[in-house]
Structures are given as C-alpha cells and as structure tokens.
Design a protein around this motif. Structure first.
Motif, mmCIF file in Angstrom:
data_model
loop_
_atom_site.group_PDB
_atom_site.id
_atom_site.type_symbol
_atom_site.label_atom_id
_atom_site.label_comp_id
_atom_site.label_asym_id
_atom_site.label_seq_id
_atom_site.Cartn_x
_atom_site.Cartn_y
_atom_site.Cartn_z
ATOM 1 N N PHE A 40 0.762 -1.065 -0.076
ATOM 2 C CA PHE A 40 0.031 -0.521 -0.084
ATOM 3 C C PHE A 40 0.967 1.127 -0.327
ATOM 4 O O PHE A 40 2.642 1.264 0.964
ATOM 5 C CB PHE A 40 -1.113 -0.301 1.195
ATOM 6 N N PRO A 41 0.423 2.215 -0.688
ATOM 7 C CA PRO A 41 0.878 3.380 -0.515
ATOM 8 C C PRO A 41 1.327 4.212 1.274
ATOM 9 O O PRO A 41 1.029 3.473 2.280
ATOM 10 C CB PRO A 41 -0.057 4.322 -1.510
ATOM 11 N N ALA A 42 2.713 4.656 0.577
ATOM 12 C CA ALA A 42 3.314 5.191 2.630
ATOM 13 C C ALA A 42 2.459 6.443 2.104
ATOM 14 O O ALA A 42 1.762 7.227 1.778
ATOM 15 C CB ALA A 42 5.118 5.863 2.059
ATOM 16 N N PRO A 43 2.051 6.302 3.565
ATOM 17 C CA PRO A 43 1.031 8.335 4.161
ATOM 18 C C PRO A 43 1.183 9.236 3.548
ATOM 19 O O PRO A 43 2.699 9.797 3.762
ATOM 20 C CB PRO A 43 0.887 7.755 5.183
ATOM 21 N N GLU A 44 0.852 10.196 3.005
ATOM 22 C CA GLU A 44 0.866 11.411 2.786
ATOM 23 C C GLU A 44 2.308 12.416 3.936
ATOM 24 O O GLU A 44 1.034 11.618 5.029
ATOM 25 C CB GLU A 44 -0.099 11.902 1.946
ATOM 26 N N GLN A 93 -3.961 0.076 -7.055
ATOM 27 C CA GLN A 93 -4.338 -0.491 -9.087
ATOM 28 C C GLN A 93 -3.398 -1.984 -9.084
ATOM 29 O O GLN A 93 -1.858 -1.459 -8.338
ATOM 30 C CB GLN A 93 -3.284 1.141 -9.497
ATOM 31 N N GLY A 94 -3.500 -2.934 -9.684
ATOM 32 C CA GLY A 94 -2.848 -3.750 -10.013
ATOM 33 C C GLY A 94 -2.637 -4.715 -9.043
ATOM 34 O O GLY A 94 -2.322 -5.927 -9.241
ATOM 35 N N TRP A 95 -3.364 -4.835 -7.910
ATOM 36 C CA TRP A 95 -3.715 -5.437 -7.101
ATOM 37 C C TRP A 95 -4.642 -6.195 -6.313
ATOM 38 O O TRP A 95 -5.173 -7.361 -5.680
ATOM 39 C CB TRP A 95 -2.989 -5.155 -5.232
ATOM 40 N N GLY A 96 -5.691 -5.282 -6.920
ATOM 41 C CA GLY A 96 -7.369 -5.829 -6.344
ATOM 42 C C GLY A 96 -7.906 -5.514 -5.357
ATOM 43 O O GLY A 96 -8.564 -6.071 -4.502
ATOM 44 N N TYR A 97 -6.519 -5.150 -4.123
ATOM 45 C CA TYR A 97 -7.364 -5.033 -3.039
ATOM 46 C C TYR A 97 -7.899 -2.888 -2.871
ATOM 47 O O TYR A 97 -7.560 -2.657 -3.907
ATOM 48 C CB TYR A 97 -5.865 -4.683 -2.251
ATOM 49 N N VAL A 140 -7.212 -4.400 6.556
ATOM 50 C CA VAL A 140 -8.013 -2.897 6.258
ATOM 51 C C VAL A 140 -7.031 -2.104 6.403
ATOM 52 O O VAL A 140 -6.500 -2.262 7.526
ATOM 53 C CB VAL A 140 -9.903 -3.081 7.081
ATOM 54 N N VAL A 141 -6.943 -1.192 5.423
ATOM 55 C CA VAL A 141 -5.932 -0.441 6.134
ATOM 56 C C VAL A 141 -7.259 0.712 5.076
ATOM 57 O O VAL A 141 -7.214 1.378 4.389
ATOM 58 C CB VAL A 141 -5.007 -0.519 4.428
ATOM 59 N N ILE A 142 -6.471 1.672 6.419
ATOM 60 C CA ILE A 142 -7.056 3.629 5.998
ATOM 61 C C ILE A 142 -5.717 4.720 6.821
ATOM 62 O O ILE A 142 -4.991 4.009 7.584
ATOM 63 C CB ILE A 142 -7.851 3.513 7.555
ATOM 64 N N TYR A 143 -6.127 5.111 5.842
ATOM 65 C CA TYR A 143 -4.566 6.553 6.172
ATOM 66 C C TYR A 143 -5.563 7.812 6.974
ATOM 67 O O TYR A 143 -6.735 8.178 6.374
ATOM 68 C CB TYR A 143 -4.130 6.907 5.094
#
Length: 171
Positions: A40-44, A93-97, A140-143
């Motif tokens: 998952f992306p790094a947090p902003e 993108q690209g992972w389906g998550y 479940v990933v939440i920023y």
C-alpha cells in the motif's frame, strides 16, 4: 475480614479462569499470513497508515466490521458529538485491493442541550462508522490524519432467520 478474603479469592479465581478461556479462544482462531501492507502507498505528509487485522475463521460470512475514525476529547456530560470529514475508498492499482483515506478539517458537530450540572467526560468523538464485510484473509488499511485514531467493532450474526409478519389493516 474472613468474608473479604473469600471475596478476593473468588475474584482472583474468576479472573484466572477468564484469562484461561480467552487464551483457549485465541488459540482456536486459525492464523494465516495476510497481505504485506508495504504494497500500500506510504502515508502522505501529516497522515498515518492504520491497519485492522482480524483473525480468520470459518464463519467470516456471518461477521461484519464497523470502524470509526476520531480522537478522545473532553466534552460536556449530555450532548452527542460527531467528527465531520469524508472517507474515500480507493483501489490499489494492479492488486485488486482497496484502502480508505479519511480527510477532515477537524470540525465537530454536536447537539446543543444545556447540561450545567453534569460533569465533563472523555469521549471518542468520531465520524459516522463504516461497516464492511468481514474478511479474515485481508487487512483493512485506513489512512488518517496523524492526530486521529481508528476504533473498530466486530459484529457476529447467528444462523437464525426470522420472517416478518404481514400487517392486517382493520377496515
């Protein structure tokens, strides 16, 4: 004093039995390797990545997760409070998550009842909860902004199914 010792012994026994049962229940859950959240992306800047990992079970289809984003605040003793903000679901993108990003200006809404005689209280002031299907295989990933936290509940349904009755209007 004898009565006091008896109560303390009963309390200690109940505590140890309860801890033993919790350990057995925890061991009964099947542990599986979940997705590495590094994909998952790094947090902003100003945000942190929160992860809800729930245990896998054979009853995932009978469960739901509800999570809410907020923070502890000292509030009066009688009003209801809520955090305004938006929760956006995004596709990895690209992972389906999927993952979620919560944005807020920190604005709090509340009812406006007068309660001068009630003591202040600490309350987790949060946005309206979000309910998801339970999936013990996926986190479940939440920023969220750095000053906020995520709390969650797990709801379980039994297998009982009920049928509503038809209302018979009187003529």
């Amino acid at each position: 004093m004898n009565n006091m010792k008896k109560k303390i012994l009963q309390l200690a026994t109940a505590l140890f039995l309860g801890l033993g049962m919790m350990t057995n229940m925890a061991m009964a859950q099947q542990t599986i390797v979940k997705v590495n959240t590094n994909i998952f992306p790094a947090p902003e800047k100003g945000y942190k990545k929160m992860v809800i990992e729930v245990p896998y079970s054979n009853n995932d289809q009978n469960k739901k997760i509800e999570f809410a984003i907020g923070k502890m605040m000292e509030v009066d003793g009688c009003n209801s409070y809520g955090l305004q903000g938006t929760l956006e679901k995004k596709d990895l993108q690209g992972w389906g998550y999927e993952y979620y990003v919560f944005k807020t200006k920190g604005e709090i809404i509340s009812t406006q009842m007068a309660c001068p005689d009630m003591p202040k209280r600490n309350l987790f002031v949060s946005n309206q909860g979000t309910t998801l299907n339970y999936n013990g295989r996926m986190p479940v990933v939440i920023y969220v902004p750095e000053e906020y936290d995520v709390q969650f509940k797990i709801y379980t349904a039994d297998n009982d199914v009920y049928i509503a009755s038809e209302a018979q209007d009187k003529k």
